[in-house]
Design an enzyme around this catalytic site. Structure first.
Site, PDB file in Angstrom:
ATOM      1  N   SER A   1      -0.031   7.287 -50.081  1.00  0.00           N
ATOM      2  CA  SER A   1      -0.968   7.596 -49.002  1.00  0.00           C
ATOM      3  C   SER A   1      -2.246   6.771 -49.114  1.00  0.00           C
ATOM      4  CB  SER A   1      -1.335   9.087 -49.031  1.00  0.00           C
ATOM      5  OG  SER A   1      -0.177   9.874 -49.044  1.00  0.00           O
TER       6      SER A   1
HETATM    7  N1  SAH Z   1       2.051  12.040 -52.649  1.00  0.00           N
HETATM    8  C1  SAH Z   1       2.696  10.755 -52.563  1.00  0.00           C
HETATM    9  C2  SAH Z   1       3.026  10.405 -51.128  1.00  0.00           C
HETATM   10  C3  SAH Z   1       4.404   9.851 -51.025  1.00  0.00           C
HETATM   11  S1  SAH Z   1       5.094   9.752 -49.402  1.00  0.00           S
HETATM   12  C4  SAH Z   1       1.873   9.670 -53.230  1.00  0.00           C
HETATM   13  O1  SAH Z   1       0.715   9.937 -53.586  1.00  0.00           O
HETATM   14  O2  SAH Z   1       2.393   8.573 -53.432  1.00  0.00           O
HETATM   15  C5  SAH Z   1       5.892  11.309 -49.241  1.00  0.00           C
HETATM   16  C6  SAH Z   1       6.991  11.643 -50.199  1.00  0.00           C
HETATM   17  O3  SAH Z   1       7.582  12.854 -49.749  1.00  0.00           O
HETATM   18  C7  SAH Z   1       8.121  10.622 -50.276  1.00  0.00           C
HETATM   19  O4  SAH Z   1       8.278  10.200 -51.597  1.00  0.00           O
HETATM   20  C8  SAH Z   1       9.350  11.393 -49.793  1.00  0.00           C
HETATM   21  O5  SAH Z   1      10.544  11.044 -50.457  1.00  0.00           O
HETATM   22  C9  SAH Z   1       8.947  12.826 -50.094  1.00  0.00           C
HETATM   23  N2  SAH Z   1       9.669  13.851 -49.322  1.00  0.00           N
HETATM   24  C10 SAH Z   1      10.019  13.830 -48.014  1.00  0.00           C
HETATM   25  N3  SAH Z   1      10.669  14.967 -47.689  1.00  0.00           N
HETATM   26  C11 SAH Z   1      10.727  15.729 -48.826  1.00  0.00           C
HETATM   27  C12 SAH Z   1      11.274  16.994 -49.153  1.00  0.00           C
HETATM   28  N4  SAH Z   1      11.920  17.760 -48.252  1.00  0.00           N
HETATM   29  N5  SAH Z   1      11.147  17.448 -50.418  1.00  0.00           N
HETATM   30  C13 SAH Z   1      10.520  16.719 -51.374  1.00  0.00           C
HETATM   31  N6  SAH Z   1       9.984  15.507 -51.121  1.00  0.00           N
HETATM   32  C14 SAH Z   1      10.077  15.018 -49.871  1.00  0.00           C
END
Ligand code: SAH
Length: 225
Positions: A75
């Site tokens: 993000s």
């Molecule tokens: N907090 C992260 C943001 C990553 S983007 C950071 O700081 O880098 C969002 C993430 O949510 C992705 O890695 C994606 O695989 C995950 N995601 C999407 N749907 C999900 C679900 N149902 N359960 C767990 N993770 C999920």
């Protein structure tokens, strides 16, 4: 707070990944309205360049989202700061659940502020590399799990705060049910192009929703990858 810089030379960074680059980013966050000193201090310390691919490390301290593989993104720093601030504003939570570990950056920010973070990721490869980083940085108050985070982490509920870093079309009842009575949930909600960052808290009447503005997140998907 942990000082990361003495642990390993790669943690310290240089040039585009140096402390000066981090300072500039944090000054920019403050100028753009992030007021919570605790959040700014953590982001000044934490080496974001380690959470992204080396090829992109020189862009780690730009205020922008970046790809982390598997079609996912780390993000934008401003959004991490805003969400963290919103989550801890009323009261510092003790136990926090994060859905969407991704690179592990948001989780690492939280881990510096609260007692225990639980994080759930559906893509195993991302989770493994986040775990490696937590170890490298000496972050030991994170428990993580490979699962569909839409179901939360029932065995460890209730949580004082829950944060989602992927956008669902609606708020999951299973997650709201795992929130402590005076807890706080922060989540992007809505379809691509029309997402809002929501903060949800309970009062005597029921759930109170507050919009914190427009955002753009990857979608919350079902199952595990
Ligand atoms: N907090 C992260 C943001 C990553 S983007 C950071 O700081 O880098 C969002 C993430 O949510 C992705 O890695 C994606 O695989 C995950 N995601 C999407 N749907 C999900 C679900 N149902 N359960 C767990 N993770 C999920």
């Amino acid at each position: 707070m942990t000082s990361f810089s003495h642990r390993d030379p790669s943690t310290r960074g240089q040039g585009m990944t140096s402390q000066r680059a981090r300072d500039r980013l944090v000054d920019d966050l403050a100028k753009n309205g992030i007021r919570d000193r605790r959040v700014l201090d953590v982001m000044r310390q934490l080496p974001r360049h380690l959470f992204i691919d080396e090829a992109l490390a020189s862009r780690a301290y730009e205020n922008t989202a970046l790809p982390i593989g598997q079609g996912q993104t780390i993000s934008q720093p401003f959004v991490v700061a805003r969400m963290t601030e919103a989550l801890i504003e009323a009261k510092l939570p003790r136990r926090v659940l994060e859905i969407g570990t991704g690179s592990g950056y948001q989780c690492a920010v939280l881990a510096q502020l609260v007692e225990q973070v639980y994080t759930v990721e559906r893509i195993d490869e991302l989770l493994r590399s986040a775990r490696r980083l937590f170890r490298k940085l000496g972050i030991s108050n994170v428990r993580s799990r490979h699962a569909d985070g839409r179901l939360g982490w029932a065995e460890e509920a209730p949580f004082d705060a829950i944060i989602l870093t992927a956008a669902g079309t609606h708020l999951e009842d299973a997650l709201l049910a795992q929130l402590a009575p005076d807890g706080c949930l922060v989540a992007p909600v809505g379809p691509a192009g029309r997402q809002q960052l929501l903060r949800v808290r309970a009062d005597a009447e029921g759930w109170v929703h507050e919009s914190l503005g427009a955002v753009s997140f990857v979608p919350l998907l079902g199952g595990t990858g």
